[in-house]
Design a protein around this motif. Structure first.
Motif, PDB file in Angstrom:
ATOM      1  N   GLU A  84       0.883  -1.250   0.028  1.00 19.28           N
ATOM      2  CA  GLU A  84       0.096   0.124   0.100  1.00 19.28           C
ATOM      3  C   GLU A  84       0.786   1.233  -0.054  1.00 19.28           C
ATOM      4  N   MET A  85       2.152   1.195   0.475  1.00 20.58           N
ATOM      5  CA  MET A  85       2.937   2.318   0.706  1.00 20.58           C
ATOM      6  C   MET A  85       3.518   2.544  -0.583  1.00 20.58           C
ATOM      7  N   TYR A  86       3.695   1.228  -1.486  1.00 25.12           N
ATOM      8  CA  TYR A  86       4.197   1.418  -2.747  1.00 25.12           C
ATOM      9  C   TYR A  86       3.319   2.072  -3.692  1.00 25.12           C
ATOM     10  N   ASP A  87       1.860   1.612  -3.681  1.00 28.57           N
ATOM     11  CA  ASP A  87       0.994   1.976  -4.470  1.00 28.57           C
ATOM     12  C   ASP A  87       0.724   3.782  -4.108  1.00 28.57           C
ATOM     13  N   ALA A  88       1.488   4.213  -2.913  1.00 25.01           N
ATOM     14  CA  ALA A  88       1.028   5.748  -2.656  1.00 25.01           C
ATOM     15  C   ALA A  88       2.165   6.442  -3.102  1.00 25.01           C
ATOM     16  N   GLY A  89       3.196   5.895  -3.667  1.00 28.89           N
ATOM     17  CA  GLY A  89       4.463   6.573  -4.146  1.00 28.89           C
ATOM     18  C   GLY A  89       5.686   6.509  -3.621  1.00 28.89           C
ATOM     19  N   TYR A  90       5.801   5.665  -2.457  1.00 30.10           N
ATOM     20  CA  TYR A  90       6.954   5.146  -1.761  1.00 30.10           C
ATOM     21  C   TYR A  90       7.642   3.892  -2.308  1.00 30.10           C
ATOM     22  N   ARG A  91       8.662   4.016  -3.269  1.00 29.44           N
ATOM     23  CA  ARG A  91       8.899   3.165  -4.453  1.00 29.44           C
ATOM     24  C   ARG A  91      10.499   2.457  -3.892  1.00 29.44           C
TER      25      ARG A  91
ATOM     26  N   VAL B 265       9.712 -18.389   4.290  1.00 26.96           N
ATOM     27  CA  VAL B 265       8.334 -18.672   3.588  1.00 26.96           C
ATOM     28  C   VAL B 265       7.632 -17.249   3.431  1.00 26.96           C
ATOM     29  N   CYS B 266       7.845 -16.338   4.322  1.00 26.97           N
ATOM     30  CA  CYS B 266       7.256 -15.079   4.232  1.00 26.97           C
ATOM     31  C   CYS B 266       7.715 -14.406   3.102  1.00 26.97           C
ATOM     32  N   VAL B 267       9.365 -14.335   3.109  1.00 23.08           N
ATOM     33  CA  VAL B 267       9.821 -13.433   2.197  1.00 23.08           C
ATOM     34  C   VAL B 267       9.648 -14.272   0.679  1.00 23.08           C
ATOM     35  N   THR B 268       9.605 -15.312   0.662  1.00 22.31           N
ATOM     36  CA  THR B 268       9.458 -15.884  -0.612  1.00 22.31           C
ATOM     37  C   THR B 268       8.034 -15.569  -1.304  1.00 22.31           C
ATOM     38  N   ALA B 269       7.100 -15.720  -0.442  1.00 21.92           N
ATOM     39  CA  ALA B 269       5.768 -15.554  -0.926  1.00 21.92           C
ATOM     40  C   ALA B 269       5.454 -13.914  -0.992  1.00 21.92           C
ATOM     41  N   MET B 270       6.107 -13.129  -0.346  1.00 24.10           N
ATOM     42  CA  MET B 270       5.882 -11.582  -0.516  1.00 24.10           C
ATOM     43  C   MET B 270       6.468 -11.440  -1.758  1.00 24.10           C
ATOM     44  N   ALA B 271       7.835 -11.653  -1.858  1.00 19.50           N
ATOM     45  CA  ALA B 271       8.312 -11.197  -3.004  1.00 19.50           C
ATOM     46  C   ALA B 271       7.622 -11.620  -4.408  1.00 19.50           C
ATOM     47  N   ALA B 272       7.032 -13.023  -4.243  1.00 20.13           N
ATOM     48  CA  ALA B 272       6.269 -13.376  -5.591  1.00 20.13           C
ATOM     49  C   ALA B 272       4.958 -12.540  -5.541  1.00 20.13           C
ATOM     50  N   ARG B 273       4.400 -12.073  -4.634  1.00 19.03           N
ATOM     51  CA  ARG B 273       3.251 -11.276  -4.637  1.00 19.03           C
ATOM     52  C   ARG B 273       3.494  -9.860  -5.352  1.00 19.03           C
TER      53      ARG B 273
ATOM     54  N   ARG C 117       5.542  -7.402  -9.400  1.00 20.47           N
ATOM     55  CA  ARG C 117       5.004  -6.243 -10.142  1.00 20.47           C
ATOM     56  C   ARG C 117       5.633  -4.847  -9.655  1.00 20.47           C
ATOM     57  N   CYS C 118       6.474  -4.789  -8.524  1.00 14.29           N
ATOM     58  CA  CYS C 118       6.859  -3.633  -7.900  1.00 14.29           C
ATOM     59  C   CYS C 118       8.320  -3.415  -8.001  1.00 14.29           C
ATOM     60  N   PRO C 119       8.779  -2.754  -9.058  1.00 12.09           N
ATOM     61  CA  PRO C 119      10.304  -2.620  -9.135  1.00 12.09           C
ATOM     62  C   PRO C 119      10.822  -1.758  -8.105  1.00 12.09           C
ATOM     63  N   GLY C 120      11.831  -1.869  -7.605  1.00  9.42           N
ATOM     64  CA  GLY C 120      12.554  -1.049  -6.536  1.00  9.42           C
ATOM     65  C   GLY C 120      12.097  -1.333  -5.099  1.00  9.42           C
ATOM     66  N   MET C 121      11.230  -2.314  -5.015  1.00 10.64           N
ATOM     67  CA  MET C 121      10.922  -3.064  -3.702  1.00 10.64           C
ATOM     68  C   MET C 121      11.365  -4.325  -3.642  1.00 10.64           C
ATOM     69  N   THR C 122      12.055  -4.567  -2.539  1.00 15.30           N
ATOM     70  CA  THR C 122      12.828  -5.821  -2.465  1.00 15.30           C
ATOM     71  C   THR C 122      12.405  -6.683  -1.047  1.00 15.30           C
TER      72      THR C 122
END
Length: 250
Positions: free
Chosen positions: A63-70, A80-88, A91-96
């Protein structure tokens, strides 16, 4: 809730979180991004480099990314969390997303403008029973995390933002230490039940009031160490609902 553990100690167990993240898609502690967005907009610039500690499966980073924090880096100790969230969020370049322990951050000094945590420190305190006296073990754990946060923030004008239910008279003594090289302020947010956003700004001195908190805490710790018995058996707070977090008030 389906994912509440048998006892609070399991909140510090990575196996518990791995299992939970395999079954649970999303959970947000202390309100979603919309409830504190108005505060972040005054504290965080869109171009800032941001580190999110203990990101979990919260929707906040997306939600922060969508608000412009890239420029957002997310860490969690659950692979498990990191793998799932990275896949989800592919579509967000710049977010790791990286697997990492908040007590030992694998980043150079002064890497970030902002470090943000929401309920991560609260989860580290779930075994505490007395809000006035945090155990030496937990105090050491929190100190390790805060030392790392201070290190990776830029030394002047960097900000550590901590979102929690913990009231100032319980939480400010944890944050108000000269060695972290930051000032401490706080805001409230939420309707009905209020949460707190603590703002630590690097390169600023503690206020005299907050500096006195550190002195008082040091004196209390010295007194407790002098009078404490050789060992202390921790008493666990059991609960069948994660609302117990509201009652810890640390």
């Amino acid at each position: 809730m389906d994912h509440v553990p048998d006892n609070n100690r399991r909140y510090g167990d990575v196996d518990y979180w791995d299992e939970r993240y395999r079954a649970e898609r999303c959970f947000d502690w202390f309100g979603d991004f919309s409830t504190f967005k108005h505060l972040l907009e005054t504290l965080v610039c869109k171009e800032d480099s941001i580190l999110v500690l203990g990101c979990g499966n919260s929707a906040m980073s997306g939600e922060m990314y969508d608000a412009g924090y890239r420029r957002i880096t997310n860490i969690d100790f659950s692979s498990v969390c990191v793998t799932a969230m990275a896949a989800r969020h592919a579509r967000c370049p710049g977010m790791t997303w990286r697997q990492m322990d908040a007590r030992q951050l694998d980043f150079p000094d002064a890497s970030f403008d902002i470090v943000l945590e929401k309920a991560t420190l609260d989860a580290l305190m779930v075994e505490e029973k007395d809000p006035w006296k945090v155990s030496p073990q937990t105090a050491c754990l929190i100190h390790q995390v805060l030392t790392e946060v201070s290190r990776v923030l830029r030394p002047r004008g960097g900000r550590f933002l901590s979102l929690t239910f913990a009231q100032p008279h319980f939480r400010k003594p944890r944050y108000a230490r000269r060695e972290y090289r930051w000032s401490v302020a706080h805001h409230t947010y939420g309707d009905g039940f209020h949460y707190f956003l603590y703002v630590m700004t690097t390169g600023e001195e503690l206020s005299p009031e907050d500096a006195a908190l550190e002195t008082r805490l040091e004196e209390e710790q010295e007194e407790e160490e002098a009078t404490a018995p050789p060992s202390r058996v921790p008493v666990l707070q059991e609960s069948d609902t994660e609302d117990f977090l509201r009652d810890i008030v640390l």
